[in-house]
Design a protein around this motif. Structure first.
Motif, PDB file in Angstrom:
ATOM      1  N   GLY A  33      40.538  36.355  44.726  1.00 24.01           N
ATOM      2  CA  GLY A  33      40.648  35.523  43.532  1.00 24.01           C
ATOM      3  C   GLY A  33      39.303  35.310  42.850  1.00 24.01           C
ATOM      4  N   VAL A  34      38.272  34.984  43.621  1.00 24.74           N
ATOM      5  CA  VAL A  34      36.949  34.768  43.034  1.00 24.74           C
ATOM      6  C   VAL A  34      36.434  36.043  42.387  1.00 24.74           C
ATOM      7  N   LEU A  35      36.648  37.181  43.035  1.00 25.30           N
ATOM      8  CA  LEU A  35      36.223  38.465  42.454  1.00 25.30           C
ATOM      9  C   LEU A  35      36.883  38.697  41.103  1.00 25.30           C
ATOM     10  N   LEU A  36      38.188  38.450  41.012  1.00 24.19           N
ATOM     11  CA  LEU A  36      38.898  38.693  39.758  1.00 24.19           C
ATOM     12  C   LEU A  36      38.516  37.677  38.690  1.00 24.19           C
ATOM     13  N   VAL A  37      38.324  36.424  39.081  1.00 26.76           N
ATOM     14  CA  VAL A  37      37.944  35.404  38.101  1.00 26.76           C
ATOM     15  C   VAL A  37      36.553  35.713  37.530  1.00 26.76           C
ATOM     16  N   LEU A  38      35.613  36.083  38.405  1.00 28.36           N
ATOM     17  CA  LEU A  38      34.275  36.425  37.915  1.00 28.36           C
ATOM     18  C   LEU A  38      34.316  37.661  37.022  1.00 28.36           C
ATOM     19  N   VAL A 204      39.838  34.395  27.075  1.00 28.58           N
ATOM     20  CA  VAL A 204      40.641  33.230  27.461  1.00 28.58           C
ATOM     21  C   VAL A 204      42.081  33.651  27.745  1.00 28.58           C
ATOM     22  N   ALA A 205      42.632  34.481  26.845  1.00 27.87           N
ATOM     23  CA  ALA A 205      43.998  34.963  27.072  1.00 27.87           C
ATOM     24  C   ALA A 205      44.074  35.809  28.346  1.00 27.87           C
ATOM     25  N   PHE A 206      43.074  36.658  28.545  1.00 30.85           N
ATOM     26  CA  PHE A 206      43.053  37.481  29.759  1.00 30.85           C
ATOM     27  C   PHE A 206      42.897  36.591  30.987  1.00 30.85           C
ATOM     28  N   GLY A 207      42.103  35.514  30.841  1.00 28.13           N
ATOM     29  CA  GLY A 207      41.932  34.598  31.958  1.00 28.13           C
ATOM     30  C   GLY A 207      43.235  33.938  32.379  1.00 28.13           C
ATOM     31  N   LEU A 208      44.138  33.717  31.420  1.00 30.75           N
ATOM     32  CA  LEU A 208      45.429  33.126  31.773  1.00 30.75           C
ATOM     33  C   LEU A 208      46.205  34.039  32.714  1.00 30.75           C
ATOM     34  N   PHE A 209      46.077  35.341  32.509  1.00 29.07           N
ATOM     35  CA  PHE A 209      46.758  36.276  33.401  1.00 29.07           C
ATOM     36  C   PHE A 209      46.151  36.243  34.801  1.00 29.07           C
ATOM     37  N   LEU A 211      43.962  33.315  35.993  1.00 28.59           N
ATOM     38  CA  LEU A 211      43.817  31.970  36.532  1.00 28.59           C
ATOM     39  C   LEU A 211      45.154  31.360  36.960  1.00 28.59           C
ATOM     40  N   VAL A 212      46.197  31.582  36.161  1.00 26.39           N
ATOM     41  CA  VAL A 212      47.496  31.001  36.539  1.00 26.39           C
ATOM     42  C   VAL A 212      48.024  31.612  37.837  1.00 26.39           C
ATOM     43  N   PRO A 213      48.087  32.950  37.973  1.00 31.89           N
ATOM     44  CA  PRO A 213      48.507  33.506  39.265  1.00 31.89           C
ATOM     45  C   PRO A 213      47.533  33.167  40.390  1.00 31.89           C
ATOM     46  N   PHE A 214      46.235  33.096  40.082  1.00 37.04           N
ATOM     47  CA  PHE A 214      45.268  32.752  41.129  1.00 37.04           C
ATOM     48  C   PHE A 214      45.496  31.338  41.624  1.00 37.04           C
ATOM     49  N   GLY A 215      45.877  30.423  40.691  1.00 40.65           N
ATOM     50  CA  GLY A 215      46.191  29.070  41.135  1.00 40.65           C
ATOM     51  C   GLY A 215      47.343  29.064  42.119  1.00 40.65           C
ATOM     52  N   ALA A 216      48.419  29.809  41.810  1.00 40.92           N
ATOM     53  CA  ALA A 216      49.544  29.902  42.750  1.00 40.92           C
ATOM     54  C   ALA A 216      49.132  30.608  44.032  1.00 40.92           C
ATOM     55  N   PHE A 217      48.294  31.628  43.916  1.00 44.80           N
ATOM     56  CA  PHE A 217      47.801  32.362  45.084  1.00 44.80           C
ATOM     57  C   PHE A 217      47.022  31.431  46.002  1.00 44.80           C
ATOM     58  N   THR A 638      45.838  47.750  26.141  1.00 46.74           N
ATOM     59  CA  THR A 638      45.090  48.087  27.345  1.00 46.74           C
ATOM     60  C   THR A 638      44.675  46.833  28.103  1.00 46.74           C
ATOM     61  N   LEU A 639      44.121  45.856  27.371  1.00 45.33           N
ATOM     62  CA  LEU A 639      43.657  44.638  28.031  1.00 45.33           C
ATOM     63  C   LEU A 639      44.824  43.809  28.565  1.00 45.33           C
ATOM     64  N   LEU A 640      45.920  43.774  27.825  1.00 45.32           N
ATOM     65  CA  LEU A 640      47.080  43.048  28.317  1.00 45.32           C
ATOM     66  C   LEU A 640      47.633  43.698  29.586  1.00 45.32           C
ATOM     67  N   VAL A 641      47.694  45.015  29.599  1.00 48.46           N
ATOM     68  CA  VAL A 641      48.182  45.709  30.791  1.00 48.46           C
ATOM     69  C   VAL A 641      47.251  45.451  31.972  1.00 48.46           C
ATOM     70  N   ALA A 642      45.930  45.416  31.710  1.00 53.85           N
ATOM     71  CA  ALA A 642      44.992  45.106  32.788  1.00 53.85           C
ATOM     72  C   ALA A 642      45.246  43.702  33.340  1.00 53.85           C
ATOM     73  N   GLY A 643      45.480  42.745  32.437  1.00 51.26           N
ATOM     74  CA  GLY A 643      45.788  41.395  32.894  1.00 51.26           C
ATOM     75  C   GLY A 643      47.088  41.325  33.675  1.00 51.26           C
ATOM     76  N   LEU A 644      48.095  42.053  33.219  1.00 47.61           N
ATOM     77  CA  LEU A 644      49.367  42.065  33.922  1.00 47.61           C
ATOM     78  C   LEU A 644      49.217  42.705  35.299  1.00 47.61           C
ATOM     79  N   THR A 645      48.393  43.726  35.404  1.00 53.34           N
ATOM     80  CA  THR A 645      48.163  44.353  36.704  1.00 53.34           C
ATOM     81  C   THR A 645      47.521  43.373  37.669  1.00 53.34           C
ATOM     82  N   VAL A 646      46.545  42.607  37.169  1.00 56.66           N
ATOM     83  CA  VAL A 646      45.909  41.604  38.018  1.00 56.66           C
ATOM     84  C   VAL A 646      46.933  40.567  38.479  1.00 56.66           C
ATOM     85  N   SER A 647      47.780  40.127  37.561  1.00 58.56           N
ATOM     86  CA  SER A 647      48.817  39.153  37.923  1.00 58.56           C
ATOM     87  C   SER A 647      49.742  39.715  38.992  1.00 58.56           C
ATOM     88  N   PHE A 648      50.119  40.974  38.835  1.00 59.93           N
ATOM     89  CA  PHE A 648      51.009  41.599  39.807  1.00 59.93           C
ATOM     90  C   PHE A 648      50.343  41.687  41.183  1.00 59.93           C
TER      91      PHE A 648
END
Length: 764
Positions: A33-38, A204-209, A211-217, A638-648
């Protein structure tokens, strides 16, 4: 207090193999999580670094023209095969002329200084070599480039004194230094040279993809081995430890493990950062130094990660601290309250209200209401799972002839209604985020406002700018090109100021489509009407008096042409005067002209651009050359797909960690069942049912919430509901795949951990 801190440290690293497994799972979760957030915050650092370099190389023009400086600079945006090529033309260079960062000196006429990427392209691509017949005399350093792959050249040119009409043009003003505010490049279709200032908002939008899953994680990881830890806290309380001391022990245990994982994630980021140069996301490249995150941000991420995990761990052990005897005896958990459904209903209700209020004319209020409902629904999904799982388990228990394994799963779910939802919360949130994210990807990818407009046949229109003379004869020799000289001429129509078009019929049909069955003949004049609805202009009646330049009078003719634009160019007139018409030859000196080039496709335009750039470095084609600039649809996707991949990844990772931990924690209870003769198959099926029931509920709930919000978005965006629902159809398939993966992750560990030991039969 020291002894309790020491006890917390001891429990974090010395709780047997099960404790070590939990420590490894929790610390690895915090590390990922920290790696992805940074990495998400690094996008802001990259944006800032590129912004600073773009500012540093921007010329400072003396708009008054009073400076004695002889240097003239014009930035021109070109394109090669979809990649932006930036040509900075310099003239009047002297030994004392300032130069931008990244180069030692500006080139003289016949010389160019190129970026490393362009230098490599010149050696391999004839399209690039055709634009630059000059001699390469230097290479631009990293200080003068936005990214390692940027195509850029400083081109030396002869100084041409401007005419009085062009003296105020920016490219003809003296340049006194570099480091000015960003401006449009000549020929550019977007702000700046791919400056990623909007990335601050996009981050910020990418962070939502993330931070929100990271919070649940992190919530899942903080509550690993929850039953064992609750019994341990309850045991401490029964031994006389105060509630505050037990809280301190738990906080230290959770904090040490989370801090260790967070530091591991920071170490991985520090290791990967210098290696990331040459990596890319879509077409985005960066220098390794750009991904450095400020120390304050790093400290904040680490502190908030540890504090969040400690807060979750401490709040979740409230029952063990306040009622330790019930926890120690494994008493049934209390029934979840109906209040858990409130936030979810409020989120969906707010979205429905936004749809009702914005059905006719949605505004900012409806947009904010929908955005708030979107966030509230995502946060409320895990909160609603316990009450729904508890109710579903009660219904299963009342069914006749329920299988033993299903009765066992339902009984366990009602006994501990808060355990199973923790297992599937991250996966539920992931499906919700991916569903709405895929909708965003679908809408952006098909947003016609972001796609280049042009003739449906594939033809492209360009304006030839930047030089006094152009090789018009040579341009006409390029197959697939048409040079259009359709001029605007001021006129007086029925006593009112107006304008007419002056040119040949070929010029007219190069820019417009004629109505069905209509034709244009040179030597005649025509009344013009434009579609749609003549652009709100009153049609010209036959015989209306038209007075042209020089007092030439001509009545409006009977013949009329109905025109439809081929390109998005607002050129119009009430009448067409063809070159061969009587008196037309005297009008060309008074008419204004913008040379236009119509090409059959972009490859033809590229050949024309090569010809112009090679002969006239300061000349260029203004129009769409296929370069992908700024945040267009492709980059957003591209960026949205990257965010979705992180969420997945976070969702699956959280579920896998919780499933493995749950299997290890249930080994004692399963061993007891095995001793009394329960078959391994029944035990495994009971474990699968215990996880599958809330998993199905969570996935169905997330899918329904996604469909509901997608329908609301369709209403607010005035889109067909069916079209929007088609965009999220793959989410249902993903939910089915997540269900299958979840069942496997539960069943396999449960089946492989059937061996009974004496340690498993002892109460921890």
């Amino acid at each position: 207090m020291r002894r309790w801190i020491w006890l917390g440290l001891r429990l974090s690293i010395g709780s047997g193999r099960g404790g070590l497994l939990r420590t490894a799972l929790m610390s690895s979760g915090a590390a990922i999580g920290v790696l992805l957030v940074l990495a998400s915050f690094a996008t802001v650092s990259v944006a800032g670094a590129q912004q600073e370099r773009a500012l540093a190389r921007t010329p400072v023009w003396d708009e008054s023209g009073a400076s004695p400086a002889s240097l003239r600079v014009s930035d021109i945006e070109d394109a090669i095969g979809g990649r932006v090529l930036r040509r900075t033309v310099v003239s009047g260079v002297t030994a004392t002329s300032p130069h931008p960062p990244g180069i030692a000196a500006l080139p003289r006429p016949g010389e160019i200084v190129v970026s490393p990427a362009l230098r490599d392209l010149l050696a391999t691509d004839s399209r690039a070599a055709g634009r630059f017949p000059q001699r390469v005399v230097g290479t631009i350093g990293p200080a003068g480039l936005l990214a390692p792959d940027e195509l850029m050249a400083y081109v030396g040119a002869e100084f041409v004194p401007p005419t009085p009409e062009t003296a105020q043009a920016r490219e003809n003003q003296p340049v006194t230094s570099f480091g000015g505010p960003l401006r449009y490049a000549l020929g550019a279709q977007t702000f700046g040279p791919d400056v990623f200032t909007p990335a601050r908002l996009l981050a910020v939008a990418f962070g939502l993809f993330v931070l929100v899953p990271f919070g649940a994680f992190l919530v899942t990881c903080a509550r690993l081995s929850a039953s064992t830890r609750d019994r341990r806290i309850a045991a401490l309380r029964l031994l006389g430890v105060s509630g505050r001391q037990a809280t301190l022990v738990n906080a230290v245990e959770t904090g040490v493990v989370t801090a260790g994982g967070a530091l591991l994630g920071l170490s991985a980021y520090a290791l990967l950062g210098p290696l990331s140069e040459g990596w890319r996301i879509g077409r985005l490249y960066w220098y390794a130094a750009d991904v450095s995150v400020p120390a304050a941000v790093i400290g904040g991420v680490l502190a908030l990660t540890v504090a969040y995990a400690v807060a979750v761990g401490v709040s979740a052990t409230w029952a063990a601290r306040t009622n330790p005897l019930a926890v120690r005896r494994d008493a049934p958990g209390s029934r979840p309250g109906l209040w858990r459904l409130g936030p979810l209903l409020a989120g969906l209700g707010g979205a429905a209200l936004a749809a009702v209020l914005g059905r006719d004319d949605p505004g900012r209020t409806e947009a904010f209401l929908f955005a708030g409902s979107l966030l509230l629904t995502g946060l409320a999904l895990p909160l609603a799972l316990p009450i729904l799982g508890y109710g579903a388990a009660g219904l299963l228990a009342r069914l006749p002839r329920t299988p033993v394994w299903l009765e066992l799963a339902a009984a366990r779910l009602r006994h501990a209604p808060g355990v199973a939802p923790r297992l599937v919360a991250a996966l539920t949130v992931m499906i919700y985020v991916v569903g709405l994210g895929s909708l965003g990807v679908g809408l952006v990818a098909n947003d016609r406002e972001l796609l280049p407009t042009g003739d449906q046949s594939g033809a492209q229109m360009y304006q030839i700018l930047g030089a006094e003379t152009m090789p018009t004869d040579d341009l006409r020799q390029i197959p697939g090109t048409q040079l259009v000289d359709l001029r605007n001429l001021e006129a007086t129509v029925a006593g009112q100021p107006d304008n007419v078009l002056l040119g040949t019929c070929a010029d007219l049909t190069g820019m417009f489509r004629l109505g069905a069955g209509e034709s244009c003949v040179d030597g005649r004049n025509y009344r013009l009407e434009f579609e749609p609805a003549n652009w709100g202009r009153r049609p010209l009646d036959p015989g209306t008096e038209v007075v042209l330049e020089g007092g030439i009078q001509t009545p409006a003719p009977e013949q009329v042409l109905h025109l439809d634009m081929r390109f998005s160019l607002g050129q119009s007139g009430t009448m067409l005067v063809t070159r061969q018409a009587p008196g037309a030859e005297t009008l060309y000196g008074a008419a204004s002209s913008r040379p236009l080039l119509v090409t059959s496709d972009r490859s033809t335009a590229d050949r024309a651009a090569q010809l112009i750039a090679a002969r006239y470095p300061a000349g260029y084609l203004s129009g769409d050359l296929g370069g992908q600039r700024g945040f267009d649809g492709n980059l957003l996707v591209t960026l949205l797909v990257a965010g979705l991949t992180v969420s997945f990844v976070l969702g699956i990772g959280a579920f896998a960690a919780a499933a493995v931990d749950r299997t290890m924690e249930r080994r004692r209870d399963n061993a007891t069942l095995a001793v009394v003769g329960t078959s391994p198959r029944t035990i495994t099926a009971g474990e699968v049912g215990f996880g599958a029931l809330p998993l199905v509920i969570g996935l169905v709930l997330a899918s329904l919430a996604t469909v509901t919000l997608a329908g609301v978005l369709a209403v607010l965006s005035d889109l067909a509901v069916r079209q929007v629902l088609d965009r999220i159809a793959p989410t249902l398939g993903l939910a089915a795949g997540a269900l299958a993966a979840g069942l496997v992750l539960i069943a396999v560990p449960a089946w492989l951990t059937q061996r009974i030991t004496a340690e498993q039969l002892r109460r921890p």
